[in-house]
Every structure is written in C-alpha cells, then in structure tokens.
Design a protein around this motif. Structure first.
Motif, PDB file in Angstrom:
ATOM      1  N   PRO A  68       1.099  -1.276  -0.242  1.00  0.00           N
ATOM      2  CA  PRO A  68       0.028  -0.342  -0.129  1.00  0.00           C
ATOM      3  C   PRO A  68       1.233   1.046   0.461  1.00  0.00           C
ATOM      4  N   TYR A  69       0.500   1.883  -0.690  1.00  0.00           N
ATOM      5  CA  TYR A  69       1.260   3.694  -0.706  1.00  0.00           C
ATOM      6  C   TYR A  69       0.909   4.304   0.661  1.00  0.00           C
ATOM      7  N   PRO A  70       1.728   4.721   1.278  1.00  0.00           N
ATOM      8  CA  PRO A  70       1.621   5.616   2.226  1.00  0.00           C
ATOM      9  C   PRO A  70       0.742   6.501   1.925  1.00  0.00           C
ATOM     10  N   THR A  71       0.324   7.058   3.523  1.00  0.00           N
ATOM     11  CA  THR A  71      -0.568   8.068   3.314  1.00  0.00           C
ATOM     12  C   THR A  71      -0.595   9.792   3.966  1.00  0.00           C
ATOM     13  N   PRO A  90       1.675   0.051  -9.828  1.00  0.00           N
ATOM     14  CA  PRO A  90       1.602  -0.744  -8.287  1.00  0.00           C
ATOM     15  C   PRO A  90       0.817  -2.087  -8.550  1.00  0.00           C
ATOM     16  N   GLU A  91       1.556  -3.445  -7.772  1.00  0.00           N
ATOM     17  CA  GLU A  91       0.694  -4.547  -8.445  1.00  0.00           C
ATOM     18  C   GLU A  91      -0.992  -4.702  -7.079  1.00  0.00           C
ATOM     19  N   LEU A  92      -1.519  -4.709  -7.376  1.00  0.00           N
ATOM     20  CA  LEU A  92      -2.922  -5.491  -6.775  1.00  0.00           C
ATOM     21  C   LEU A  92      -3.036  -6.374  -6.053  1.00  0.00           C
ATOM     22  N   LYS A  93      -4.137  -6.164  -5.615  1.00  0.00           N
ATOM     23  CA  LYS A  93      -4.149  -7.625  -4.410  1.00  0.00           C
ATOM     24  C   LYS A  93      -5.418  -8.564  -4.932  1.00  0.00           C
ATOM     25  N   PRO A  94      -5.634  -9.480  -5.576  1.00  0.00           N
ATOM     26  CA  PRO A  94      -7.026 -10.148  -6.752  1.00  0.00           C
ATOM     27  C   PRO A  94      -7.882  -9.167  -6.642  1.00  0.00           C
ATOM     28  N   LEU A  95      -8.973  -8.951  -7.013  1.00  0.00           N
ATOM     29  CA  LEU A  95     -10.581  -8.321  -6.981  1.00  0.00           C
ATOM     30  C   LEU A  95     -11.290  -9.810  -6.199  1.00  0.00           C
ATOM     31  N   LYS A 121      -4.346   2.937 -12.882  1.00  0.00           N
ATOM     32  CA  LYS A 121      -4.427   2.418 -13.953  1.00  0.00           C
ATOM     33  C   LYS A 121      -3.889   1.059 -14.254  1.00  0.00           C
ATOM     34  N   THR A 122      -3.362   0.388 -13.159  1.00  0.00           N
ATOM     35  CA  THR A 122      -3.065  -0.999 -13.046  1.00  0.00           C
ATOM     36  C   THR A 122      -3.973  -1.779 -13.482  1.00  0.00           C
TER      37      THR A 122
END
Ligand SMILES: Cc1cc2nc3c(=O)[nH]c(=O)nc-3n(C[C@H](O)[C@H](O)[C@H](O)COP(=O)(O)O)c2cc1C
Length: 273
Positions: A68-71, A90-95, A121-122
């Motif tokens: 995750p990105y910082p806040t 950035p890599e996403l967790k599977p939906l 975008k990912t």
C-alpha cells in the motif's frame, strides 16, 4: 408401431426436460447488478463510494495494493513519481468480485496529477474493464473528472461511459445532491431532476463576473494568477452556474463556478484542463 410410440414419448420427455433445464438455468443465473469499485488513500473517495453503494444497493469493493501507498501527501507523490518515471504500475491484490456478474461498474479514484491514481491504471491495463459499462467518479483538490475520463477511453477503448462525476474534496457536503442527480439521470434511483439549460455562449466577462471568478478561485492557492478570459452561464433554482475559460501561464482551462441565491460566497466546483 409400439416402437414408434415409445420413440415419440422419449422425444417429448427430452424436450420437456430441456425446457425445464432452461428455466432452471434462467432462475439460477445471478441477477446482474451494480458494483462500486474504488481506490482511496485518505478516505475521501471512499466516502463517495459508500454513498453510491447506499443509494443503489450495489456491491462494493476497495481496490487494494500488495504494497500500500503511504497516507501522507508528499510521500504518496514521491512514490508515484518514482513509479511513473520507472514505468512501474503498483501491483494489486486480486479482486474478490467477478466483474462479469455486473451490468455497471462505478469506478472511483482520487485524482493524481490530473488523472486517476496509479492503482486504477494497473486495473485498467489488466483488461478487467474491457467492454464494460463504467461510471467513473473521483475526488480531487480542484481537477474535474474530464481528463481522467479521456485517459480511461485511451486505456480501455472498448469501455462504455454513460456518466461520470467529480467532486472537490472541499465540497463533499454537496456530494450527495450531485450523486443523486447523476443516479436519477441514469434511472438507477427514483426522483426527478430539475432540467438545467446549457451554458450560454462564451463572451467577455463583465466586471461583476470577474469579481465572482476571483472570489471563487481565491480560496485555492494553486489557482493564483488564473485570469478569466470568457464566460457562459445558466440560471438554476439554486443560483447561477458559470463556465469560465481561464488562462494561467499560457494554458487555457474550463473553470466551473456556482453562486447561490443564498448570498454565500461563490465557489468553484472543478477545473478541466
Ligand atoms: C500524489 C497526489 C497527486 C494529486 N494530484 C492532484 C491533481 O492533479 N489535481 C487535484 O485536483 N488534486 C490532486 N490531488 C489531491 C487528491 O486528488 C485529493 O486529495 C483526493 O480527494 C484524495 O482522495 P482519497 O482521500 O480518496 O485518497 C493529489 C493528491 C496526491 C496524493
């Protein structure tokens, strides 16, 4: 003869079973509906996503990252800039949701650098939204939704976009009414919208219109130095909406301003570059 009769009986039985199967298949097919799919770091877009979910009864899912990105604003910007210049998404967790089960997907995101946040975008580059009906919604400091919609059409040429909506984070108190208007126009909730006229043709602003423009943009330092070049307007039951063409450092932009009859200070609702 007896054989023929048996064959006919078997045939009728087969037809009856098939039609029963079809009916069962229809009944078992999941009802297609709406999904609110959103990305949010500091929860502004989340607020809008949850409102859309409540009003439509849609399913809802947050887009999550493996890392995750910082806040904090500057830290997000730094990572985003590093990833952008390195060409990394950035890599996403599977939906969790199967997007094929949905007729319409509300896609929410914060605006970063004029367009959607990189995690969106990912998602788009994965092809998950190819051919889907998508309603983009965003929150931002000042940018309208238009530039990200243009980008979405480039990233996913097969997407259908029946509507889109952007809210400035400082105007979230006006979000429910704006979202309701869109949902009514999409036929997703009951209600009647006040018809709004088109903006009148652009012309040079009067002294009063320039004053309204300057008052509206004065609340947002990044708009400093922006001049009103021309303006069109329309009257609603609430007050007057203005569409200014503004100019700063040689770049032109559309700036939307509202002045309500209540006498409250004019405010701008978004900037399309
Ligand atoms: C890296 C970064 C870039 C941003 N770029 C823009 C921008 O170009 N235009 C804008 O109006 N707001 C911009 N913002 C402000 C966010 O769009 C705004 O705070 C948004 O409401 C945050 O949504 P969230 O709380 O759901 O994360 C940016 C914020 C960050 C962190």
């Amino acid at each position: 003869m007896k054989k023929l009769f048996l064959l006919m009986f078997a045939g009728l039985l087969a037809i009856s079973c098939t039609s029963k199967q079809n009916t069962q298949q229809q009944a078992e097919e999941p009802t297609k509906k709406a999904l609110v799919l959103y990305y949010s770091v500091t929860n502004t877009t989340k607020q809008m996503a949850e409102y859309i979910q409540q009003k439509t009864g849609a399913d809802i899912e947050a887009i999550e990252l493996v890392n995750p990105y910082p806040t904090e604003f500057d830290a997000i910007g730094q990572r985003r800039n590093e990833e952008t210049s390195a060409g990394i998404l950035p890599e996403l967790k599977p939906l969790k949701a199967n997007l094929d089960n949905y007729d319409i997907i509300f896609l929410g995101y914060p605006i970063w650098g004029g367009v959607y946040a990189l995690p969106v975008k990912t998602l788009l580059k994965s092809g998950a939204l190819n051919g889907k009906k998508v309603v983009p919604f965003c929150t931002s400091g000042s940018s309208g939704v238009k530039q990200s919609v243009d980008e979405l059409k480039k990233d996913v040429p097969s997407v259908q976009i029946p509507a889109s909506i952007g809210m400035r984070s400082s105007l979230m108190d006006k979000m429910p009414a704006a979202v309701d208007r869109m949902l009514i126009s999409l036929g997703l909730i009951e209600g009647q919208n006040e018809p709004w006229a088109d903006y009148s043709a652009q012309q040079a602003p009067t002294a009063e219109e320039t004053e309204i423009f300057n008052a509206a943009i004065s609340t947002y330092p990044m708009m400093n130095g922006t001049k009103a070049v021309s303006v069109g307007s329309r009257t609603t039951s609430k007050g007057t909406d203005y569409k200014f063409i503004g100019e700063a450092n040689g770049a032109k932009m559309d700036i939307y301003v509202t002045k309500e009859n209540s006498g409250a200070a004019p405010y701008f609702t978004g900037v399309d570059r």
